[in-house]
Design an enzyme around this catalytic site. Structure first.
Site, PDB file in Angstrom:
ATOM      1  N   ASP A  51       0.883  -1.168   0.000  1.00 24.47           N
ATOM      2  CA  ASP A  51       0.000   0.000   0.000  1.00 24.47           C
ATOM      3  C   ASP A  51       0.914   1.209   0.000  1.00 24.47           C
ATOM      4  O   ASP A  51       1.564   1.518   1.002  1.00 24.47           O
ATOM      5  CB  ASP A  51      -0.885  -0.019   1.249  1.00 24.47           C
ATOM      6  CG  ASP A  51      -1.854   1.156   1.296  1.00 24.47           C
ATOM      7  OD1 ASP A  51      -1.642   2.148   0.565  1.00 24.47           O
ATOM      8  OD2 ASP A  51      -2.819   1.096   2.090  1.00 24.47           O
ATOM      9  N   VAL A  52       0.983   1.897  -1.124  1.00 23.79           N
ATOM     10  CA  VAL A  52       1.974   2.973  -1.279  1.00 23.79           C
ATOM     11  C   VAL A  52       1.674   4.176  -0.396  1.00 23.79           C
ATOM     12  O   VAL A  52       2.529   5.071  -0.264  1.00 23.79           O
ATOM     13  CB  VAL A  52       2.092   3.411  -2.749  1.00 23.79           C
ATOM     14  CG1 VAL A  52       2.599   2.259  -3.605  1.00 23.79           C
ATOM     15  CG2 VAL A  52       0.751   3.941  -3.278  1.00 23.79           C
TER      16      VAL A  52
ATOM     17  N   TYR B  95      -9.896  13.621  -6.568  1.00 20.40           N
ATOM     18  CA  TYR B  95      -9.125  13.092  -7.690  1.00 20.40           C
ATOM     19  C   TYR B  95      -8.475  14.220  -8.476  1.00 20.40           C
ATOM     20  O   TYR B  95      -7.277  14.174  -8.789  1.00 20.40           O
ATOM     21  CB  TYR B  95     -10.034  12.255  -8.583  1.00 20.40           C
ATOM     22  CG  TYR B  95      -9.299  11.458  -9.631  1.00 20.40           C
ATOM     23  CD1 TYR B  95      -8.605  10.301  -9.285  1.00 20.40           C
ATOM     24  CD2 TYR B  95      -9.305  11.836 -10.966  1.00 20.40           C
ATOM     25  CE1 TYR B  95      -7.930   9.559 -10.240  1.00 20.40           C
ATOM     26  CE2 TYR B  95      -8.644  11.106 -11.928  1.00 20.40           C
ATOM     27  CZ  TYR B  95      -7.950   9.969 -11.564  1.00 20.40           C
ATOM     28  OH  TYR B  95      -7.285   9.234 -12.518  1.00 20.40           O
TER      29      TYR B  95
ATOM     30  N   LYS C  71      -4.392  14.741  -8.733  1.00 11.71           N
ATOM     31  CA  LYS C  71      -3.708  14.616 -10.015  1.00 11.71           C
ATOM     32  C   LYS C  71      -3.085  15.948 -10.447  1.00 11.71           C
ATOM     33  O   LYS C  71      -2.017  15.967 -11.067  1.00 11.71           O
ATOM     34  CB  LYS C  71      -4.676  14.095 -11.080  1.00 11.71           C
ATOM     35  CG  LYS C  71      -5.145  12.663 -10.829  1.00 11.71           C
ATOM     36  CD  LYS C  71      -3.992  11.672 -10.807  1.00 11.71           C
ATOM     37  CE  LYS C  71      -4.479  10.237 -10.714  1.00 11.71           C
ATOM     38  NZ  LYS C  71      -3.382   9.236 -10.779  1.00 11.71           N
TER      39      LYS C  71
END
Length: 267
Positions: free
Chosen positions: A63-64, A156, A160
């Site tokens: 899990d980064v 999101y 991003k």
């Protein structure tokens, strides 16, 4: 020029979709690939496909968003293959499709933690190895949603957009060290709705797919891309063919960010 023979690459979120296509393309181009995902079965399936095709790959669950797991992922790549040459920060999630005032703080935080935090953490632990080697390449997977506003995607879009400018910032700091950092901004990609697909009913999946297909049809190229089309660009950015590129933000979007789409009003 797009061979990366003998290089070691970590590809996060490579159990499915774009990440899986990138891992497969890198292996086909001669790299040792460390496939990583939170979905163990999917990650191991990617490794199996690579090795059955004659490539070199191992799976490391991570899990980064968790510092210790991101550090262990990078360490595992170095231990297994003796070094690290390429990092692809692809792992991410979209969160609930809601307007900002409807989003739960914990859900917003999770999207930021995985998308942006995971990019930070994996880069943070990879860069010392690049510095020691005197070179390296980072390919961040951002999104067209980081370049434009999009409906019901506040976390999101924020994550991003941040990845895009982090890409530029890292390029400034590490260019003198021969570490190149670039980002890809995919548009509508035919990934079967990625990880959302298995959680949807057959009816909801069909409806969501139809929405994406209609939206993609309005773009200049008029279709969704295949994951392999994004992977081809990711391979280029990892290879010596892109040796004078850093800080570049590369849309792979069928032209959707080049024009204001009028929809039915343009007819």
């Amino acid at each position: 020029m797009t061979r990366i023979d003998g290089r070691t690459a970590v590809v996060t979120g490579s159990g499915n979709g774009i990440g899986r296509a990138i891992a497969t393309a890198y292996a086909a181009a001669g790299a040792h690939v460390v496939v990583s995902d939170v979905l163990t079965d999917d990650g191991e399936r990617t490794v199996a496909e690579i090795t059955e095709a004659g490539g070199s790959a191992v799976f490391v669950a991570a899990d980064v968003a968790v510092p210790d797991q991101a550090a262990a992922l990078i360490a595992a790549a170095v231990d297994r293959f003796g070094g690290l040459d390429v990092l692809v920060n692809n792992a991410g999630g979209g969160g609930a499709q809601l307007r900002l005032h409807e989003v739960e703080p914990a859900d917003f935080d999770r999207v930021i933690a995985v998308n942006l935090g995971g990019t930070f953490l994996c880069s943070r632990y990879a860069i010392p190895h690049f510095l020691a080697a005197g070179s390296g390449a980072i390919v961040n997977i951002a999104s067209t949603y980081g370049l434009i506003g999009a409906p019901k995607a506040p976390a999101y879009c924020a994550s991003k957009g941040a990845i895009i400018n982090l890409t530029r910032q890292l390029a400034v700091d590490y260019g003198p060290d021969n570490i190149r950092v670039n980002a890809i901004c995919p548009g509508y990609i035919d990934t079967g709705l990625g990880r959302r697909g298995p959680t949807l009913s057959e009816e909801d999946f069909a409806a969501a797919t139809a929405v994406r297909e209609r939206a993609a049809a309005r773009q200049p190229l008029g279709r969704q891309a295949q994951p392999a089309e994004v992977a081809a660009v990711a391979l280029f950015l990892a290879s010596d063919a892109s040796s004078f590129m850093t800080g570049s933000i590369v849309p792979v979007d069928g032209g959707c960010t080049t024009t204001f789409n009028y929809g039915d009003a343009s007819n």
